[in-house]
Each structure stands twice: as structure tokens, then as C-alpha cells.
Design a protein around this motif. Structure first.
Motif, mmCIF file in Angstrom:
data_model
loop_
_atom_site.group_PDB
_atom_site.id
_atom_site.type_symbol
_atom_site.label_atom_id
_atom_site.label_comp_id
_atom_site.label_asym_id
_atom_site.label_seq_id
_atom_site.Cartn_x
_atom_site.Cartn_y
_atom_site.Cartn_z
ATOM 1 N N GLU A 56 0.856 -1.182 0.000
ATOM 2 C CA GLU A 56 0.000 0.000 0.000
ATOM 3 C C GLU A 56 0.895 1.235 0.000
ATOM 4 O O GLU A 56 1.918 1.262 0.684
ATOM 5 C CB GLU A 56 -0.882 0.031 1.245
ATOM 6 N N SER A 57 0.511 2.246 -0.751
ATOM 7 C CA SER A 57 1.270 3.498 -0.800
ATOM 8 C C SER A 57 0.320 4.664 -0.558
ATOM 9 O O SER A 57 -0.834 4.624 -0.973
ATOM 10 C CB SER A 57 1.934 3.668 -2.168
ATOM 11 N N TRP A 58 0.830 5.703 0.116
ATOM 12 C CA TRP A 58 0.032 6.894 0.353
ATOM 13 C C TRP A 58 0.954 8.079 0.593
ATOM 14 O O TRP A 58 2.146 7.925 0.817
ATOM 15 C CB TRP A 58 -0.937 6.695 1.522
ATOM 16 N N HIS A 59 0.369 9.245 0.548
ATOM 17 C CA HIS A 59 1.092 10.496 0.798
ATOM 18 C C HIS A 59 0.738 10.957 2.206
ATOM 19 O O HIS A 59 -0.433 11.200 2.508
ATOM 20 C CB HIS A 59 0.683 11.539 -0.248
ATOM 21 N N ASP A 60 1.727 11.052 3.075
ATOM 22 C CA ASP A 60 1.531 11.474 4.457
ATOM 23 C C ASP A 60 1.246 12.974 4.485
ATOM 24 O O ASP A 60 2.101 13.779 4.115
ATOM 25 C CB ASP A 60 2.772 11.141 5.284
ATOM 26 N N LYS A 61 0.047 13.346 4.899
ATOM 27 C CA LYS A 61 -0.363 14.751 4.900
ATOM 28 C C LYS A 61 0.402 15.580 5.933
ATOM 29 O O LYS A 61 0.619 16.765 5.746
ATOM 30 C CB LYS A 61 -1.859 14.859 5.158
ATOM 31 N N GLU A 62 0.814 14.953 7.046
ATOM 32 C CA GLU A 62 1.523 15.685 8.095
ATOM 33 C C GLU A 62 2.964 16.011 7.711
ATOM 34 O O GLU A 62 3.435 17.114 7.947
ATOM 35 C CB GLU A 62 1.502 14.888 9.394
ATOM 36 N N THR A 63 3.667 15.037 7.134
ATOM 37 C CA THR A 63 5.091 15.235 6.827
ATOM 38 C C THR A 63 5.347 15.540 5.360
ATOM 39 O O THR A 63 6.436 15.982 4.998
ATOM 40 C CB THR A 63 5.908 13.982 7.202
ATOM 41 N N GLY A 64 4.374 15.251 4.506
ATOM 42 C CA GLY A 64 4.552 15.445 3.074
ATOM 43 C C GLY A 64 5.322 14.319 2.392
ATOM 44 O O GLY A 64 5.578 14.367 1.201
ATOM 45 N N ALA A 65 5.683 13.306 3.159
ATOM 46 C CA ALA A 65 6.475 12.198 2.612
ATOM 47 C C ALA A 65 5.580 11.135 1.979
ATOM 48 O O ALA A 65 4.430 10.960 2.379
ATOM 49 C CB ALA A 65 7.298 11.563 3.722
ATOM 50 N N ASN A 66 6.140 10.454 0.995
ATOM 51 C CA ASN A 66 5.466 9.281 0.442
ATOM 52 C C ASN A 66 5.758 8.104 1.363
ATOM 53 O O ASN A 66 6.894 7.910 1.797
ATOM 54 C CB ASN A 66 5.968 8.982 -0.973
ATOM 55 N N ARG A 67 4.737 7.354 1.687
ATOM 56 C CA ARG A 67 4.864 6.231 2.617
ATOM 57 C C ARG A 67 4.375 4.956 1.946
ATOM 58 O O ARG A 67 3.575 5.012 1.018
ATOM 59 C CB ARG A 67 4.042 6.494 3.884
ATOM 60 N N SER A 68 4.837 3.812 2.462
ATOM 61 C CA SER A 68 4.336 2.529 1.976
ATOM 62 C C SER A 68 4.520 1.470 3.051
ATOM 63 O O SER A 68 5.313 1.645 3.982
ATOM 64 C CB SER A 68 5.055 2.107 0.689
ATOM 65 N N ARG A 69 3.765 0.407 2.927
ATOM 66 C CA ARG A 69 3.881 -0.741 3.820
ATOM 67 C C ARG A 69 3.326 -1.951 3.091
ATOM 68 O O ARG A 69 2.570 -1.827 2.125
ATOM 69 C CB ARG A 69 3.140 -0.521 5.126
ATOM 70 N N ILE A 70 3.698 -3.116 3.568
ATOM 71 C CA ILE A 70 3.170 -4.358 3.011
ATOM 72 C C ILE A 70 2.207 -4.950 4.029
ATOM 73 O O ILE A 70 2.517 -5.041 5.221
ATOM 74 C CB ILE A 70 4.307 -5.338 2.682
ATOM 75 N N VAL A 71 1.020 -5.321 3.568
ATOM 76 C CA VAL A 71 0.007 -5.953 4.408
ATOM 77 C C VAL A 71 -0.349 -7.311 3.797
ATOM 78 O O VAL A 71 -0.046 -7.581 2.641
ATOM 79 C CB VAL A 71 -1.276 -5.098 4.547
ATOM 80 N N VAL A 72 -1.008 -8.137 4.604
ATOM 81 C CA VAL A 72 -1.528 -9.407 4.106
ATOM 82 C C VAL A 72 -3.024 -9.234 3.883
ATOM 83 O O VAL A 72 -3.759 -8.872 4.811
ATOM 84 C CB VAL A 72 -1.266 -10.565 5.092
ATOM 85 N N LEU A 73 -3.471 -9.461 2.653
ATOM 86 C CA LEU A 73 -4.904 -9.472 2.356
ATOM 87 C C LEU A 73 -5.395 -10.894 2.603
ATOM 88 O O LEU A 73 -5.006 -11.830 1.908
ATOM 89 C CB LEU A 73 -5.168 -9.061 0.906
ATOM 90 N N VAL A 74 -6.233 -11.059 3.597
ATOM 91 C CA VAL A 74 -6.682 -12.374 4.034
ATOM 92 C C VAL A 74 -7.759 -12.906 3.092
ATOM 93 O O VAL A 74 -8.725 -12.214 2.785
ATOM 94 C CB VAL A 74 -7.231 -12.315 5.480
ATOM 95 N N GLU A 75 -7.566 -14.140 2.644
ATOM 96 C CA GLU A 75 -8.539 -14.797 1.786
ATOM 97 C C GLU A 75 -9.212 -15.962 2.487
ATOM 98 O O GLU A 75 -10.325 -16.336 2.158
ATOM 99 C CB GLU A 75 -7.872 -15.236 0.488
ATOM 100 N N ASN A 76 -8.542 -16.553 3.484
ATOM 101 C CA ASN A 76 -9.099 -17.639 4.289
ATOM 102 C C ASN A 76 -8.583 -17.509 5.717
ATOM 103 O O ASN A 76 -7.448 -17.091 5.918
ATOM 104 C CB ASN A 76 -8.712 -19.022 3.745
ATOM 105 N N ALA A 77 -9.404 -17.891 6.683
ATOM 106 C CA ALA A 77 -8.994 -17.869 8.079
ATOM 107 C C ALA A 77 -9.484 -19.144 8.749
ATOM 108 O O ALA A 77 -10.547 -19.677 8.404
ATOM 109 C CB ALA A 77 -9.573 -16.643 8.786
ATOM 110 N N PHE A 78 -8.692 -19.620 9.701
ATOM 111 C CA PHE A 78 -8.994 -20.889 10.361
ATOM 112 C C PHE A 78 -8.739 -20.750 11.859
ATOM 113 O O PHE A 78 -7.842 -20.004 12.279
ATOM 114 C CB PHE A 78 -8.087 -22.013 9.822
ATOM 115 N N LEU A 79 -9.467 -21.507 12.652
ATOM 116 C CA LEU A 79 -9.195 -21.559 14.081
ATOM 117 C C LEU A 79 -7.810 -22.134 14.275
ATOM 118 O O LEU A 79 -7.400 -23.051 13.558
ATOM 119 C CB LEU A 79 -10.228 -22.430 14.801
ATOM 120 N N SER A 80 -7.087 -21.627 15.244
ATOM 121 C CA SER A 80 -5.719 -22.091 15.433
ATOM 122 C C SER A 80 -5.516 -22.580 16.846
ATOM 123 O O SER A 80 -6.104 -22.160 17.769
ATOM 124 C CB SER A 80 -4.762 -20.946 15.124
#
Length: 112
Positions: free
Chosen positions: A88-112
Motif C-alpha cells: 500500500e502506498s500513500w502520501h503522508d499529509k503531516e510530513t509530506g512524505a510518500n509512505r508505503s507498507r506491506i500488508v496481508v490481504l486475508v482470503e481464508n482464516a482458520f481456528l488455530s
């Protein structure tokens, strides 16, 4: 190929974000712990944290995975998930910097 399988504990109760267009997404994070012993039998432990998201309406995840997580899992519960990595990428409104991070998009979930 972009497939991720993780087993961990939820770091908080799930946050559900609603959009003006009617869409919803579930946000949370997993704590992934690992314990090992060195050659002197000293115990070591490390924990990594991974952000996760699940869409309430998604072509691939149309099995209600976000509803399932929101209904059955709370902070501290063990869960196994299957999904894919997304940057995911976005523009930080407070600092003006371009930011990014990696997330997991969940497609299945199981009791563990």
C-alpha cells in the motif's frame, strides 16, 4: 506466485472501517512468535507483527472471511490465515512524505 500462510495471535479486536460507497474492510495485526534455544541452552524469543486486512466483499474472498474473523476472533486469539501480500502506498499529509507498507490481504482464516 503470491501466497502467504501465517499462524499467530490477534494483537487487538478487529477494527471495521466503512467507506462512503458502502464498502467495508477489516483491519488487524498478527503477532508471530518464535522461540528457540542456543547451543548453551539459553532460551530466546522474538515476535514479529504483521498488519492484515480482509474485505467484506471481494471476488476471491467471497466466503465471508471478514465476517468470520470479526464474529469469532478477539484480541489474543490464535488464528491461522491464508492470503497474499499487497503493498500500500500513500502520501503522508503531516510530513509530506510518500509512505508505503506491506500488508496481508486475508482470503481464508482458520481456528488455530
Amino acid at each position: 506466485m503470491n501466497i502467504v500462510i501465517l499462524k499467530g495471535r490477534l494483537t487487538r479486536d478487529s477494527e471495521i472501517k466503512e467507506f462512503q460507497g458502502g464498502g467495508k474492510v477489516l483491519n488487524n495485526a498478527l503477532a508471530l512468535s518464535r522461540v528457540w534455544y542456543d547451543q548453551d541452552r539459553n532460551k530466546h524469543e522474538e515476535t514479529d507483527f504483521v498488519d492484515i486486512k480482509a474485505n467484506f466483499v471481494d471476488i476471491k474472498a467471497n466466503n465471508g472471511v471478514a465476517d468470520f474473523i470479526a464474529k469469532w476472533f478477539k484480541k489474543g486469539d490464535g488464528i491461522s490465515i491464508e492470503g497474499r501480500l499487497k503493498q500500500e502506498s500513500w502520501h503522508d499529509k503531516e510530513t509530506g512524505a510518500n509512505r508505503s507498507r506491506i500488508v496481508v490481504l486475508v482470503e481464508n482464516a482458520f481456528l488455530s
